[in-house]
Design a protein around this motif. Structure first.
Motif, mmCIF file in Angstrom:
data_model
loop_
_atom_site.group_PDB
_atom_site.id
_atom_site.type_symbol
_atom_site.label_atom_id
_atom_site.label_comp_id
_atom_site.label_asym_id
_atom_site.label_seq_id
_atom_site.Cartn_x
_atom_site.Cartn_y
_atom_site.Cartn_z
ATOM 1 N N ILE A 247 -13.995 -28.158 -29.923
ATOM 2 C CA ILE A 247 -14.982 -29.073 -29.339
ATOM 3 C C ILE A 247 -15.131 -28.789 -27.849
ATOM 4 N N ARG A 248 -14.011 -28.549 -27.170
ATOM 5 C CA ARG A 248 -14.061 -28.247 -25.742
ATOM 6 C C ARG A 248 -14.892 -26.982 -25.486
ATOM 7 N N ARG A 249 -14.687 -25.952 -26.298
ATOM 8 C CA ARG A 249 -15.439 -24.701 -26.110
ATOM 9 C C ARG A 249 -16.934 -24.904 -26.360
ATOM 10 N N GLN A 250 -17.264 -25.738 -27.331
ATOM 11 C CA GLN A 250 -18.678 -26.027 -27.602
ATOM 12 C C GLN A 250 -19.317 -26.738 -26.409
ATOM 13 N N ILE A 251 -18.604 -27.689 -25.820
ATOM 14 C CA ILE A 251 -19.140 -28.437 -24.684
ATOM 15 C C ILE A 251 -19.261 -27.539 -23.458
ATOM 16 N N GLN A 252 -18.327 -26.626 -23.288
ATOM 17 C CA GLN A 252 -18.396 -25.717 -22.147
ATOM 18 C C GLN A 252 -19.641 -24.838 -22.185
ATOM 19 N N GLN A 253 -20.178 -24.592 -23.374
ATOM 20 C CA GLN A 253 -21.363 -23.752 -23.528
ATOM 21 C C GLN A 253 -22.663 -24.546 -23.544
ATOM 22 N N ALA A 254 -22.582 -25.874 -23.424
ATOM 23 C CA ALA A 254 -23.772 -26.717 -23.533
ATOM 24 C C ALA A 254 -24.631 -26.613 -22.274
ATOM 25 N N ASP A 255 -25.923 -26.840 -22.457
ATOM 26 C CA ASP A 255 -26.856 -26.842 -21.328
ATOM 27 C C ASP A 255 -26.820 -28.164 -20.562
ATOM 28 N N VAL A 256 -26.534 -29.263 -21.282
ATOM 29 C CA VAL A 256 -26.518 -30.590 -20.661
ATOM 30 C C VAL A 256 -25.304 -31.343 -21.180
ATOM 31 N N VAL A 257 -24.548 -31.970 -20.279
ATOM 32 C CA VAL A 257 -23.359 -32.739 -20.660
ATOM 33 C C VAL A 257 -23.375 -34.063 -19.904
ATOM 34 N N ASN A 258 -23.220 -35.169 -20.639
ATOM 35 C CA ASN A 258 -23.041 -36.489 -20.025
ATOM 36 C C ASN A 258 -21.554 -36.689 -19.735
ATOM 37 N N THR B 193 -26.164 -28.618 -16.803
ATOM 38 C CA THR B 193 -26.488 -29.785 -15.969
ATOM 39 C C THR B 193 -25.613 -30.962 -16.381
ATOM 40 N N ILE B 194 -25.066 -31.668 -15.410
ATOM 41 C CA ILE B 194 -24.216 -32.828 -15.668
ATOM 42 C C ILE B 194 -25.005 -34.097 -15.376
ATOM 43 N N ILE B 195 -25.056 -34.998 -16.348
ATOM 44 C CA ILE B 195 -25.643 -36.328 -16.155
ATOM 45 C C ILE B 195 -24.497 -37.280 -15.832
ATOM 46 N N CYS B 196 -24.586 -37.989 -14.717
ATOM 47 C CA CYS B 196 -23.434 -38.751 -14.242
ATOM 48 C C CYS B 196 -23.877 -39.931 -13.384
ATOM 49 N N ASP B 197 -22.900 -40.719 -12.950
ATOM 50 C CA ASP B 197 -23.171 -41.780 -11.990
ATOM 51 C C ASP B 197 -22.952 -41.223 -10.585
ATOM 52 N N GLY B 198 -22.744 -42.070 -9.605
ATOM 53 C CA GLY B 198 -22.666 -41.627 -8.227
ATOM 54 C C GLY B 198 -21.278 -41.286 -7.731
ATOM 55 N N TRP B 199 -20.289 -41.149 -8.631
ATOM 56 C CA TRP B 199 -18.928 -40.867 -8.191
ATOM 57 C C TRP B 199 -18.865 -39.499 -7.510
ATOM 58 N N THR B 200 -18.098 -39.408 -6.414
ATOM 59 C CA THR B 200 -18.100 -38.220 -5.563
ATOM 60 C C THR B 200 -17.513 -36.982 -6.228
ATOM 61 N N ALA B 201 -16.776 -37.148 -7.318
ATOM 62 C CA ALA B 201 -16.173 -35.986 -7.979
ATOM 63 C C ALA B 201 -17.230 -35.051 -8.544
ATOM 64 N N TYR B 202 -18.380 -35.583 -8.921
ATOM 65 C CA TYR B 202 -19.386 -34.755 -9.592
ATOM 66 C C TYR B 202 -20.104 -33.812 -8.633
ATOM 67 N N PRO B 203 -20.647 -34.266 -7.499
ATOM 68 C CA PRO B 203 -21.241 -33.297 -6.577
ATOM 69 C C PRO B 203 -20.227 -32.343 -5.974
ATOM 70 N N ALA B 204 -18.932 -32.733 -5.963
ATOM 71 C CA ALA B 204 -17.902 -31.818 -5.476
ATOM 72 C C ALA B 204 -17.660 -30.686 -6.464
ATOM 73 N N PHE B 205 -18.020 -30.906 -7.732
ATOM 74 C CA PHE B 205 -17.822 -29.882 -8.759
ATOM 75 C C PHE B 205 -19.069 -29.044 -9.000
ATOM 76 N N SER B 206 -20.251 -29.688 -9.030
ATOM 77 C CA SER B 206 -21.474 -28.970 -9.398
ATOM 78 C C SER B 206 -22.659 -29.496 -8.596
ATOM 79 N N LYS B 207 -23.621 -28.616 -8.382
ATOM 80 C CA LYS B 207 -24.863 -29.007 -7.716
ATOM 81 C C LYS B 207 -25.970 -29.318 -8.723
ATOM 82 N N LYS B 208 -25.741 -28.991 -9.990
ATOM 83 C CA LYS B 208 -26.745 -29.244 -11.026
ATOM 84 C C LYS B 208 -26.436 -30.596 -11.678
#
Length: 472
Positions: A225-236, A284-299
């Motif tokens: 499951i982890r490998r499938q998610i790593q290859q996804a175009d969009v992840v919540n 692309t990551i769909i997320c809330d405003g927590w600072t960990a997400y922009p620190a990891f990805s710009k998409k």
């Protein structure tokens, strides 16, 4: 005094009475506004923009509770209570084919005793019943062992239904795991259930060990499951707090259309998505405003449900927030309407530019310090991430999928209180991931749990077989 003078005097009195009534109504209206504002402020703690839905006090709950004493009121069908919504066609449960047909007859009249000649017809009734729980089957496997005369290797014979460890079979392991992570039963209650239904005497600790075996058996599928998610175009992605031996930890969820993965970590930083998704994650990551997400990805796609709730909350606290909340709501509704049509990528890009200018005009407004200024700061801070969904058709504007994925773990968290150790974290994230993914894919969790346990036994035995190299 003439009659005309009398009528003028009456009109003046009526006008004065109406004026007094209007003033009184305005005073009452103002009083009600202030009372409403006070009550909304009192409830704001429960209705804040970051409050989980499980802690919120909904209007439907209040209305349903207040109307429960009204015996004459018709049951609601608009979603306030269980039942079909108004205007929706009913859905009837399909009747199964009968496995057995029983002819129920009567010989005589129960009133006068007159004998019946023959039946006048049949009044069928289809009854569905489950069989009584089956007692435990105890099987002893006499596993013969051998020693090879040629190489001296010792071999113990195996049987597909005989586990290599423990004394419980596949069905017990699968039902223990399902009872814990789907039915939310404490381990002592799982033990009671086995005893009551099947006469199987086991302890709460035994139920825990059976659940752990299911998790270990399903860990390879967890990694798939982890490998499938790593290859996804969009992840919540979302996270919520959980206790590990009383200390603060975090339960992360990573969700796509077909897969859900949970990870229990002591960190809430960007190292967790980097570990789970991989440093080179390109989606692309769909997320809330927590600072960990922009620190990891710009998409990123920031959640509009969050910002709209925050804007509404700010508007209730400061009058300067009302036009901003209204402008955000109108912009979001207009974008949703525009995107319902089949726009080309070029048209989407143009719409994205126009919407960005609208957000920039909001940011430029001058407002006093307070909740509205904080809101505008958040809009400005996420300016590059609010409109990703406009340019990318596969991206959702909200993070509802990840928030929904956290509901079941949050409910179980309230029941168990804390995870005890690393083994508990391992079991928790593994079984929740398997059950959520199977549910998304429409698979039977009980059958799937039995499958992974059997497959794990076969793989373990295959690895245990020694490979003898040919000397020829």
């Amino acid at each position: 005094m003439t009659s005309s003078d009398d009528s003028v005097e009456v009109s003046r009195e009526e006008l004065l009475a109406l004026k007094n009534r209007v003033e009184k109504l305005e005073q009452e209206n103002q009083h009600l506004r202030e009372e409403n504002k006070r009550l909304r402020a009192k409830l704001r703690w429960h209705e804040g923009p970051h409050t989980p839905s499980s802690q919120k006090q909904s209007d439907s709950e209040e209305s349903s509770s207040s109307s429960s004493d009204e015996d004459d009121e018709e049951p609601r069908t608009d979603g306030g209570t269980p039942g079909r919504k108004s205007g929706h066609n009913p859905e009837w449960r399909s009747a199964p084919d009968p496995d057995e047909v029983v002819e129920v007859t009567c010989d005589c009249c129960p009133d006068c005793g007159e004998q019946f000649d023959e039946s006048e017809g049949v009044s069928p009734r289809l009854v569905e019943e489950i069989p009584d729980p089956q007692p435990v089957e105890a099987t002893q496997y006499n596993r013969h062992y051998y020693e090879c005369d040629s190489c001296g290797t010792e071999t113990v014979a195996s049987h597909p239904d005989c586990p290599d460890e423990g004394q419980f079979g596949v069905n017990v392991i699968a039902q223990a795991a399902l009872s814990r992570y789907d039915h939310r039963l404490p381990y002592r209650k799982i033990a009671d259930r086995f005893n009551q239904l099947h006469g199987l005497d086991l302890s709460g600790a035994s139920a825990w060990h059976a659940t752990e075996r299911a998790a270990r058996a399903g860990r390879s599928e967890y990694e798939q499951i982890r490998r499938q998610i790593q290859q996804a175009d969009v992840v919540n992605v979302d996270e919520t707090g959980i206790k590990r031996d009383g200390d603060q930890a975090w339960l992360w969820t990573f969700r796509t259309d077909k897969h859900t993965l949970y990870a229990v970590r002591e960190s809430r930083g960007h190292d967790v998505p980097a570990e789970v998704l991989g440093e080179d994650f390109a989606g692309t990551i769909i997320c809330d405003g927590w600072t960990a997400y922009p620190a990891f990805s710009k998409k990123l796609q920031r959640c509009w449900a969050h910002i709209l709730r925050e804007a509404e909350d700010a508007a209730e606290q400061q009058e300067e927030g009302e036009p901003i909340y209204r402008a955000l709501t109108q912009l979001y509704a207009a974008l949703q309407t525009q995107l319902e049509s089949d726009l080309t990528l070029r048209e989407r890009a143009e719409l994205q530019r126009v919407a960005r200018r609208e957000l920039e005009s909001l940011i430029e407004r001058s407002v006093p310090d307070g909740p509205v200024a904080t809101l505008l700061g958040k809009i400005e801070g996420g300016l590059d991430h609010w409109l990703t969904f406009v340019g990318e058709p596969a991206v959702s504007p909200t993070n509802n999928a990840a928030e929904n994925a956290l509901r079941e773990p949050v409910v179980l968290r309230k029941i168990i209180g804390t995870l005890r150790n690393d083994r508990g974290m391992f079991v928790h994230e593994t079984l929740f991931s398997l059950l959520a993914t199977w549910s998304q894919q429409g698979r039977n969790p009980y059958e799937e749990l039995k499958r992974v346990v059997r497959d794990n036994e076969m793989i373990s035995r295959a690895r245990a077989v020694p490979v003898v190299e040919s000397t020829g």
